[in-house]
Design a protein around this motif. Structure first.
Motif, short mmCIF file in Angstrom:
data_model
loop_
_atom_site.label_atom_id
_atom_site.label_comp_id
_atom_site.label_asym_id
_atom_site.label_seq_id
_atom_site.Cartn_x
_atom_site.Cartn_y
_atom_site.Cartn_z
N VAL A 170 0.87 -1.18 0.00
CA VAL A 170 0.00 0.00 0.00
C VAL A 170 0.91 1.24 0.00
N VAL A 171 0.40 2.35 -0.53
CA VAL A 171 1.16 3.60 -0.42
C VAL A 171 0.94 4.15 0.98
N ALA A 172 2.04 4.32 1.70
CA ALA A 172 1.89 4.67 3.12
C ALA A 172 3.15 5.34 3.63
N GLY A 173 2.99 6.05 4.75
CA GLY A 173 4.14 6.67 5.42
C GLY A 173 3.89 8.14 5.70
N GLU A 209 -10.54 5.84 0.37
CA GLU A 209 -9.35 4.97 0.50
C GLU A 209 -8.24 5.62 1.33
N LEU A 210 -8.26 6.96 1.40
CA LEU A 210 -7.13 7.64 2.03
C LEU A 210 -7.36 7.84 3.53
N GLY A 211 -6.64 7.07 4.32
CA GLY A 211 -6.64 7.27 5.78
C GLY A 211 -5.46 8.15 6.13
N SER A 212 -5.64 9.09 7.06
CA SER A 212 -4.50 9.93 7.44
C SER A 212 -4.58 10.32 8.92
N VAL A 213 -3.41 10.50 9.48
CA VAL A 213 -3.27 10.94 10.87
C VAL A 213 -2.19 12.02 10.89
N PRO A 254 11.41 19.62 16.27
CA PRO A 254 9.95 19.80 16.30
C PRO A 254 9.40 19.83 14.88
N ALA A 255 8.32 19.10 14.66
CA ALA A 255 7.81 18.97 13.29
C ALA A 255 6.36 18.51 13.30
N ILE A 256 5.69 18.85 12.21
CA ILE A 256 4.35 18.28 11.97
C ILE A 256 4.52 17.20 10.91
N ALA A 257 3.87 16.07 11.15
CA ALA A 257 3.88 14.99 10.16
C ALA A 257 2.45 14.67 9.75
N VAL A 258 2.25 14.42 8.47
CA VAL A 258 0.99 13.85 8.02
C VAL A 258 1.33 12.45 7.52
N ALA A 259 0.74 11.46 8.15
CA ALA A 259 1.00 10.07 7.76
C ALA A 259 -0.24 9.52 7.05
N PHE A 260 0.00 8.69 6.03
CA PHE A 260 -1.08 8.16 5.20
C PHE A 260 -1.06 6.66 5.15
N CYS A 261 -2.19 6.12 4.75
CA CYS A 261 -2.23 4.76 4.22
C CYS A 261 -3.36 4.75 3.19
N TYR A 262 -3.05 4.38 1.97
CA TYR A 262 -4.07 4.37 0.91
C TYR A 262 -4.55 2.93 0.73
#
Ligand SMILES: Cc1cc2nc3c(=O)[nH]c(=O)nc-3n(C[C@H](O)[C@H](O)[C@H](O)COP(=O)(O)OP(=O)(O)OC[C@H]3O[C@@H](n4cnc5c(N)ncnc54)[C@H](O)[C@@H]3O)c2cc1C
Length: 455
Positions: A203-206, A232-236, A256-264
């Motif tokens: 899956v496309v993820a990360g 299909e796009l889950g994100s946190v 310090p950082a903001i991350a958007v993580a996905f799993c399609y």
């Protein structure tokens, strides 16, 4: 100590593994049960319950031991411990799996992906199936396939009086309704049957990381981006520091950082297209999105939240991410004293929102986002950081007050949040849960949990 008809292991304070057996994920929790009954099956659960009744012992029920409030263990009583009951049996033709009540999500992912199948589970693979599912069950696949409870087809339950019953839409439908969001109030679930779906193996993820200074801009873009995203796009979103992962340059670690993580949850090509515009937004610090085996993605952040650290959580549902709400988040997210503390924001909607509100006891289906603020420190930092991280989490939540949507996810409540249980369900659902509680557990045998009081 002996229990009639009990075939599993009984662990008391004089056993060498007593301390390991009473420890839960949150290292703050330090309770000393009189007896840990590590069950080998449903019959052991019945025997342990009978023993507890006969000896008037407090009862805690342990699945994966992850609940931040530490409800899986009690002082002085008995822990009905399902951690040795982790079997998963997949029926690939029927696209279902039976999962024992002490399984972790890693067990489910491992067995189901061997058949090219998956179901919605948590985003950390060492979380227990039982507690997560009984509270609702958020995960990467929920926008496509619904919450864990939406995939639950049946459960085998040992009730407070020691009967083994099956709950489904056809059998004990009131109990089945309550189990899907009402937590561990109604009995000990010894196995769950889940619906499965085709997925992967890749899956496309990360995650993609941006500097903390870019948080407000990233969140504004993200808000509009996910509003149009396919199911299909889950994100946190994770607001904290960059983890020290080998595929991220050393000089970025702990920044310090903001991350958007996905799993399609679909084809790799479609996934790459779906996340393209967000990956190109601004100037990412690091981008580790790639086609990844689903099983690997499910455990990718496991080491960021290990067992034994000290954790303190505050959470709320959020109404839409207004510019003002985003400013509050950007202002508070990076003011914690510990580089381990962070906040995580789940994007809901999709299939979660399409299930009728009264179909299950889970509430908050119309909520677009929720946030869990996690104060984290090491055990030997408690003197310096416990008070500071606790205050940070509380102040962050307080600042979000004007931007809250009704309710809070029951599985994100900490030990000092019991006054929020009714708020979590709303009056109507709480009353309905209390009626089911009165029928299946009128004496409130199961109260080491997010407790629903019998009417
Ligand atoms: C690192 C981490 C990541 C998380 N990620 C997610 C996520 O992605 N999505 C999400 O929805 N939640 C998530 N959570 C929250 C999680 O849903 C809760 O912590 C949940 O309680 C964990 O279940 P458990 O079985 O491991 O917990 P336990 O601590 O073992 O159990 C919690 C309570 O559940 C009940 N219970 C447990 N097992 C049984 C059983 N077999 N029968 C009846 N009652 C039982 C008992 O009342 C018990 O007190 C996460 C938690 C952590 C710590």
């Amino acid at each position: 100590m002996e229990i009639d008809g009990f075939l599993g292991r009984l662990i008391t304070a004089d056993h060498t593994d007593y301390d390991a057996a009473r420890a839960v994920w949150n290292g703050v929790i330090d309770r000393r049960p009189r007896l840990i009954a590590r069950c080998s099956g449903s019959a052991d659960v019945v025997a342990a319950l009978r023993f507890a009744h006969d000896h008037e012992l407090e009862i805690a029920v342990r699945g994966g031991g992850h609940n931040v409030a530490g409800t899986a263990v009690c002082d002085d009583g008995i822990v009905i411990d399902l951690s040795a009951m982790r079997a998963v049996r997949v029926d690939s033709a029927g696209r279902t799996a039976w999962v024992q009540g002490g399984a972790l999500w890693s067990d489910v992912d491992h067995e189901t992906q061997a058949h090219g199948l998956a179901t919605t589970g948590g985003i950390v693979s060492h979380t227990g199936v039982a507690g997560l599912t009984l509270g609702g069950g958020l995960g990467w696949l929920m926008r496509k396939y619904g919450l864990a409870v939406d995939n639950l087809r049946a459960a085998e339950v040992v009730t407070a009086e020691g009967s083994i019953v099956r709950a489904s839409t056809d059998e004990h439908p009131d109990l089945f309704w309550a189990l899907r969001g009402g937590g561990g109030n109604f009995g000990v679930v010894t196995s769950f049957q889940f619906a499965l779906h085709s997925l992967g193996p890749d899956v496309v993820a990360g995650p993609v990381f941006w500097a903390a200074e870019d948080t407000a801009e990233v969140l504004r873009f993200y808000r509009d981006f996910v509003a149009e995203a396919p199911d299909e796009l889950g994100s946190v979103v994770r607001l904290g520091t960059v983890p020290p992962w080998p595929d991220i340059p050393d000089h970025l670690h702990w920044r310090p950082a903001i991350a958007v993580a996905f799993c399609y949850a679909g084809a790799v090509d479609d996934g790459e297209r779906a996340v393209r515009s967000l990956r190109r937004f601004g100037t990412p610090l690091a981008d580790v999105v790639a086609p990844t085996p689903y099983v690997a993605h499910q455990s990718a952040i496991d080491d960021t939240v290990p067992h034994g650290r000290h954790y303190y959580w505050k959470s709320t549902n959020l109404a839409r991410l207004s510019d003002d709400a985003i400013d509050v988040i950007a202002e508070h997210a990076y003011t914690a004293g510990s580089p381990l503390s962070y906040a995580a924001m789940f994007h809901l909607g999709g299939a979660v929102a399409r299930v009728p509100h009264d179909a299950t006891a889970y509430t908050g289906r119309d909520v677009p986002h929720n946030i869990v603020i996690e104060g984290v420190w090491l055990p030997d930092q408690a003197a310096g950081l416990a008070a500071a991280e606790t205050a940070w989490a509380r102040q962050f939540l307080q600042a979000l007050e004007p931007h809250r949507a009704a309710g809070v996810y029951i599985n994100f409540l900490d030990a000092d949040d019991d006054s929020r249980i009714r708020e979590s369900y709303g009056d109507h659902t709480y009353r309905r849960l209390a009626e089911v509680k009165s029928k299946y557990d009128p004496d409130n045998t199961f109260h080491h949990n997010k407790n629903i009081h019998p009417t």
